[in-house]
Write a protein that holds these residues in place. Sequence first.
Motif, short mmCIF file in Angstrom:
data_model
loop_
_atom_site.label_atom_id
_atom_site.label_comp_id
_atom_site.label_asym_id
_atom_site.label_seq_id
_atom_site.Cartn_x
_atom_site.Cartn_y
_atom_site.Cartn_z
N GLU A 1 8.24 21.73 -7.74
CA GLU A 1 8.26 22.17 -6.22
C GLU A 1 7.01 21.36 -5.62
N HIS A 2 5.64 21.23 -6.28
CA HIS A 2 4.88 20.78 -5.48
C HIS A 2 4.86 19.25 -5.30
N LEU A 3 5.93 18.48 -6.07
CA LEU A 3 6.06 17.11 -5.85
C LEU A 3 7.34 17.19 -4.94
N GLU A 4 8.07 18.01 -4.79
CA GLU A 4 9.24 17.98 -3.73
C GLU A 4 8.56 18.04 -2.36
N GLN A 5 7.62 19.08 -2.33
CA GLN A 5 7.05 19.22 -1.00
C GLN A 5 6.32 18.09 -0.53
N LYS A 6 5.45 17.38 -1.65
CA LYS A 6 4.68 16.39 -1.33
C LYS A 6 5.48 15.13 -0.93
N MET A 7 6.78 15.02 -1.41
CA MET A 7 7.56 13.80 -0.84
C MET A 7 8.27 14.27 0.42
N GLU A 8 8.60 15.37 0.61
CA GLU A 8 9.02 16.16 1.98
C GLU A 8 8.18 15.80 2.86
N ASP A 9 7.01 16.09 2.80
CA ASP A 9 5.72 15.80 3.85
C ASP A 9 5.57 14.22 4.14
N ARG A 10 5.75 13.58 2.85
CA ARG A 10 5.35 12.14 3.08
C ARG A 10 6.66 11.29 3.97
N LEU A 11 7.60 11.63 3.71
CA LEU A 11 8.84 11.04 4.36
C LEU A 11 9.48 11.88 5.68
N GLY A 12 8.68 13.09 5.88
CA GLY A 12 9.18 13.83 6.98
C GLY A 12 10.92 14.24 6.75
N LEU A 13 11.17 14.72 5.38
CA LEU A 13 12.49 15.07 5.39
C LEU A 13 12.82 16.44 5.77
N SER A 14 13.82 17.02 6.23
CA SER A 14 14.27 18.08 6.50
C SER A 14 15.00 18.88 5.28
N LYS A 15 15.10 20.15 5.52
CA LYS A 15 15.21 20.89 4.04
C LYS A 15 16.46 20.81 3.24
N HIS A 16 17.37 20.18 4.00
CA HIS A 16 18.84 19.91 3.66
C HIS A 16 18.75 18.44 3.03
N ILE A 17 17.73 17.75 2.89
CA ILE A 17 17.71 16.34 2.39
C ILE A 17 17.00 16.53 1.17
N ARG A 18 17.47 16.11 0.13
CA ARG A 18 16.89 16.20 -1.23
C ARG A 18 16.70 14.74 -1.84
N LYS B 1 0.81 -1.32 0.06
CA LYS B 1 0.07 -0.11 0.06
C LYS B 1 0.90 1.11 0.03
N VAL B 2 1.92 1.40 0.83
CA VAL B 2 2.63 2.28 1.02
C VAL B 2 3.55 2.50 -0.25
N ALA B 3 3.98 1.33 -1.06
CA ALA B 3 4.73 1.31 -2.00
C ALA B 3 4.06 1.98 -3.37
N LYS B 4 2.71 1.91 -3.46
CA LYS B 4 1.95 2.42 -4.33
C LYS B 4 1.69 3.83 -4.06
N GLU B 5 1.48 4.20 -3.03
CA GLU B 5 1.34 5.52 -2.37
C GLU B 5 2.36 6.46 -2.90
N VAL B 6 3.83 5.95 -2.45
CA VAL B 6 5.11 6.84 -2.59
C VAL B 6 5.37 6.77 -4.15
N GLY B 7 5.15 5.54 -4.99
CA GLY B 7 5.35 5.51 -5.98
C GLY B 7 4.66 6.10 -7.12
N ALA B 8 3.34 6.52 -6.75
CA ALA B 8 2.79 7.43 -7.42
C ALA B 8 2.82 9.15 -7.33
N ILE B 9 3.73 9.29 -6.38
CA ILE B 9 4.12 10.62 -6.27
C ILE B 9 4.93 11.43 -7.67
N PRO B 10 6.09 10.72 -8.12
CA PRO B 10 6.72 11.25 -9.08
C PRO B 10 5.86 11.22 -10.61
N MET B 11 6.28 12.08 -11.31
CA MET B 11 5.61 12.03 -12.65
C MET B 11 6.27 10.94 -13.46
#
Length: 365
Positions: free
Chosen positions: A317-334, A245-255
Motif C-alpha cells: 500500500e505505501h509504495l502504491e501510494q508513493k508511485m501514485e503520487d510521483r506519477l500522478g496516477l488516477s485510482k483506476h491506473i495500477r 536523476k528521475v530514473a534513480k528516484e523512481v527506480g528506488a521506490i519498489p522493493m
Amino acid sequence: MKIILKRALPQDLRSSVKTYLNRINFKIAKCCSKSAFLSSAYYFLFNKSFRRENQSVLNGRLQYESAIQDSNKSNVLLRRNIHRIEKGLIMRPRRSVFGLGFIEETVHAYVKEVEVNKVSHQELKWATDVLSEYFETIDIGTSKLVDELRRKYEKAIKDTVISFEHDIYQPNKGSYSPYFREDNETSGVSYNQLLMLFKQRRSVRWFQQTPVPEEIINKAIRAASLAPSACNRQPFKFYTTTDKKVAKEVGAIPMGTAGFSSNFQSVIVVTGDLSCYPYERDRHVIYIDASLASMQLVLALETMEVSSCIVNWPDIEHLEQKMEDRLGLSKHIRPIMLIAVGYADKSGKIPFSQKKGIDLLKQDI
C-alpha cells in the motif's frame, strides 16, 4: 498503536507476540477459507490487502462509463466492438447475420467519433474499413435495425476524409479490414535465431553512464504495441524517463532495488488501465496484456543493443501510494512493473538464473 507497541516492547517479546498473532491469524484464515462469503469477511475484517484493488476496479468501472460519453484519442468501446466484428468476419463458415447484440452501440460510438474528431485517425480508418466490410457482407433486408444503422453509417462517412500516415505493417493493400494469412510478410527469423535472442536477454543491473535515446525507447514501445491484447483494448501505458536523476528516484521506490537503483539511467513504469472494462471479471487482463507487451518491448530493446531489468512490483500500500503520487496516477491506473533500461556495463556480472526444464513446465491436458 502498532508502532507504539513495536517501540515499547523488547525485541524478543516482539518476536513472540508476532508469532502468536500469526498463529491466530492462520487459524482464522483456515476457518474462513471454507466458503467464498467467509473469505470475503476475512479480508474485510482481518486483512486489507485487496482494498486498493477493490477501489481501483470500482473506479475503473465508473471511468469506463464516463469515457464512453467523452472519449478522447481512443474509444475503448469502439475498439472492442470493432474487433468483435473482425472476429465475426473471419469465422468459417461466416454467418449471414451476426453482431446484432452490439452493432447499434458500435455505430453510435463510431458516428460520435466522426463528429467529435478526437480519436486517432488510424483507429478511425480501421473502424471505417471493418464496418464497411460488415455492411457489405451482411445480408440485406434481414434486419430493419441493421438497414437503419447502415444508412446512419453511410451518412456519417459520406463527407468524411481520413488523413493519416500509412501503417507500413498493414499488408492488405491499404485496407485495415481482415486479410489473408498468406498476405503476411514473413520475418525470416528462425527458431534458433529467436532462441539466441531469448538467451541474450537477461536482467542487467549495471549500466554505462549513458541514457538511452528517447527515439530508441519509442521504437521499442512501437514493437510492444503489436503484442496480442484481449479485444484489442491495449489497457496499458508506459511512463518513461531518460533523466538519470528521475530514473534513480523512481527506480528506488519498489522493493528489491536497493544497492543498484543508483545505477539506473532510464526507467519505464508499466501501468494498467482498469477503465478499459465495464465488468469486474476483466480486472486481471491488465496484467496479462501489459506483460505480453512488456516482453516484446524488452526484446525489441535487445535488438538495438539496449539491456533491461524487470523490477517486480508487489502490491504494498505505501509504495502504491508513493508511485501514485510521483506519477500522478488516477485510482483506476495500477503500476504493474518497472523496467530499468540502459546500455550494459560489460564488466558487470549478471545472475545465471537456471530455468525450469520442459518436464517441469509442460503438462498434458
